[in-house]
Design an enzyme around this catalytic site. Sequence first.
Site, PDB file in Angstrom:
ATOM      1  CB  SER A  83      -0.956  -0.005   1.194  1.00 49.37           C
ATOM      2  OG  SER A  83      -0.250  -0.214   2.398  1.00 49.37           O
ATOM      3  CG  HIS A  85      -3.363  -0.768  -2.610  1.00 48.29           C
ATOM      4  ND1 HIS A  85      -3.932   0.478  -2.579  1.00 48.29           N
ATOM      5  CD2 HIS A  85      -3.114  -1.103  -1.323  1.00 48.29           C
ATOM      6  CE1 HIS A  85      -4.005   0.892  -1.325  1.00 48.29           C
ATOM      7  NE2 HIS A  85      -3.518  -0.045  -0.554  1.00 48.29           N
ATOM      8  CE  LYS A 122      -7.430   1.200   0.412  1.00 47.61           C
ATOM      9  NZ  LYS A 122      -6.639   0.271   1.202  1.00 47.61           N
TER      10      LYS A 122
HETATM   11  C1  LIG Z   1      -6.806   0.044   2.606  1.00 43.30           C
HETATM   12  C2  LIG Z   1      -6.339  -1.317   2.892  1.00 43.30           C
HETATM   13  C3  LIG Z   1      -7.089  -2.174   3.701  1.00 43.30           C
HETATM   14  C4  LIG Z   1      -8.329  -1.705   4.403  1.00 43.30           C
HETATM   15  O1  LIG Z   1      -9.408  -1.607   3.538  1.00 43.30           O
HETATM   16  P1  LIG Z   1     -10.589  -0.605   3.919  1.00 43.30           P
HETATM   17  O2  LIG Z   1     -11.690  -1.055   3.046  1.00 43.30           O
HETATM   18  O3  LIG Z   1     -10.091   0.766   3.625  1.00 43.30           O
HETATM   19  O4  LIG Z   1     -10.868  -0.790   5.361  1.00 43.30           O
HETATM   20  C5  LIG Z   1      -6.647  -3.465   3.862  1.00 43.30           C
HETATM   21  N1  LIG Z   1      -5.505  -3.887   3.304  1.00 43.30           N
HETATM   22  C6  LIG Z   1      -4.739  -3.081   2.544  1.00 43.30           C
HETATM   23  C7  LIG Z   1      -3.480  -3.613   1.953  1.00 43.30           C
HETATM   24  C8  LIG Z   1      -5.124  -1.768   2.341  1.00 43.30           C
HETATM   25  O5  LIG Z   1      -4.361  -0.943   1.628  1.00 43.30           O
END
Ligand SMILES: *Cc1c(COP(=O)(O)O)cnc(C)c1O
Length: 393
Positions: free
Chosen positions: A181, A209, A241
């Site tokens: 991330s 991602h 995302k």
């Molecule tokens: C953002 C993220 C999460 C959390 O997801 P949300 O839906 O924002 O709670 C989990 N794992 C990774 C690698 C992330 O980047």
Amino acid sequence: MTLEFLQDERARLVRLGLWRTLRPLESPTGPVVTVAGCELLQLSSNDYLGLSADGRLRAAAAAASEVWGTGTGASRLITGTNLLHTEVEARLAALKGAADAVLFSSGYLANLGTIQALVGPKDAVVSDTLNHASIIDGCRLSGARILVYPHADPTAAAQLLEKARREGARRLLLITDSVFSMDGDLAPLVALSQVARRHQAIFMVDEAHATLLLGEGRGAVSGLGLRAELEVDVIVGTCSKAVGALGGFVAGSRELCDFLRNRARSFVFDTAPPAGVLGAIRRALELSEAEPERRQRVLAHARRLADALRALDYAVPEPAAAIVPVMIGEAERALRLAERLRELGILAVAIRPPTVPPGTARLRLCPIATHSDEQIDEVIAAFARLREVVLRG
Ligand SMILES: *Cc1c(COP(=O)(O)O)cnc(C)c1O
């Protein structure tokens, strides 16, 4: 009186350049946002396909809310599940080539609940040092022994699995982000899957991602020819995302998903996500399939940005997907650069500890599909102007 320590703690964080404040947007998120009355070119969202403000997702969210209401009133196992939940879970399973999928209220909750359901105090988790905080928290909450391997090192992971087994661990869980991330690189998933199989470890991959970006949108696991259930036991994703909505999910076998519906505490004890969110997710999955040019655009923007900044002598690793980190070092310097960019009309938030290890503060640039080529040029021009400031320190 008992909260007096908060003042000291705040002063300490301010001194270290680590105090953070909320800056509310005065517009929807998108390529350009309004903050404190200023229009800024934004490079700090994970809305990779630019879907979250798309009129068609808004309409889908509104229509689903119109039919089903704004809340769900209960957790999934009580009366919170409606037909939209089962439909969205089936679509997410299909996206990942898995038999089933379980939807959680967020990706954070998906990791927390899944890790805790799969392993406990008799077990061991072997985890990449740069794994997302939600994975780290899930590991801690599970009570399992936690063994952390150096970033993207399958040989070290294998050694730790062997050590845990030798020292009496019952179940083993090998866990990694696919696209990291804050660094934007890709885990060596093929090698890790072989290591997991060789050591009879459960293999869990977090595709937050990579979902809707890599592997024709199916994710990095699929893009590398790995199959759900066969080579990767547990695939985690988020709808917060690239999907442009909210929610997290786990895709895998029917047995795994039914088990999580019974035992993942963040599923069992959490109110079901509402229809508006589900309507948006459903529409986003359709659009990402109908409009593959969205992911092609964002990936091309990321590559162009990385190449151009590297040509300006910035330290920028090769992006595997849409995350382009500009490595700076000290938090204060990263903050200064972010401020200067802002003066030039660009919003790129400095990422500091504890989100990244001390001494590795950075600007994490995330272009989105709805940025124009000219907007990416503008970002490159701003970094060119600030080059002296940054390189001289
Ligand atoms: C953002 C993220 C999460 C959390 O997801 P949300 O839906 O924002 O709670 C989990 N794992 C990774 C690698 C992330 O980047």
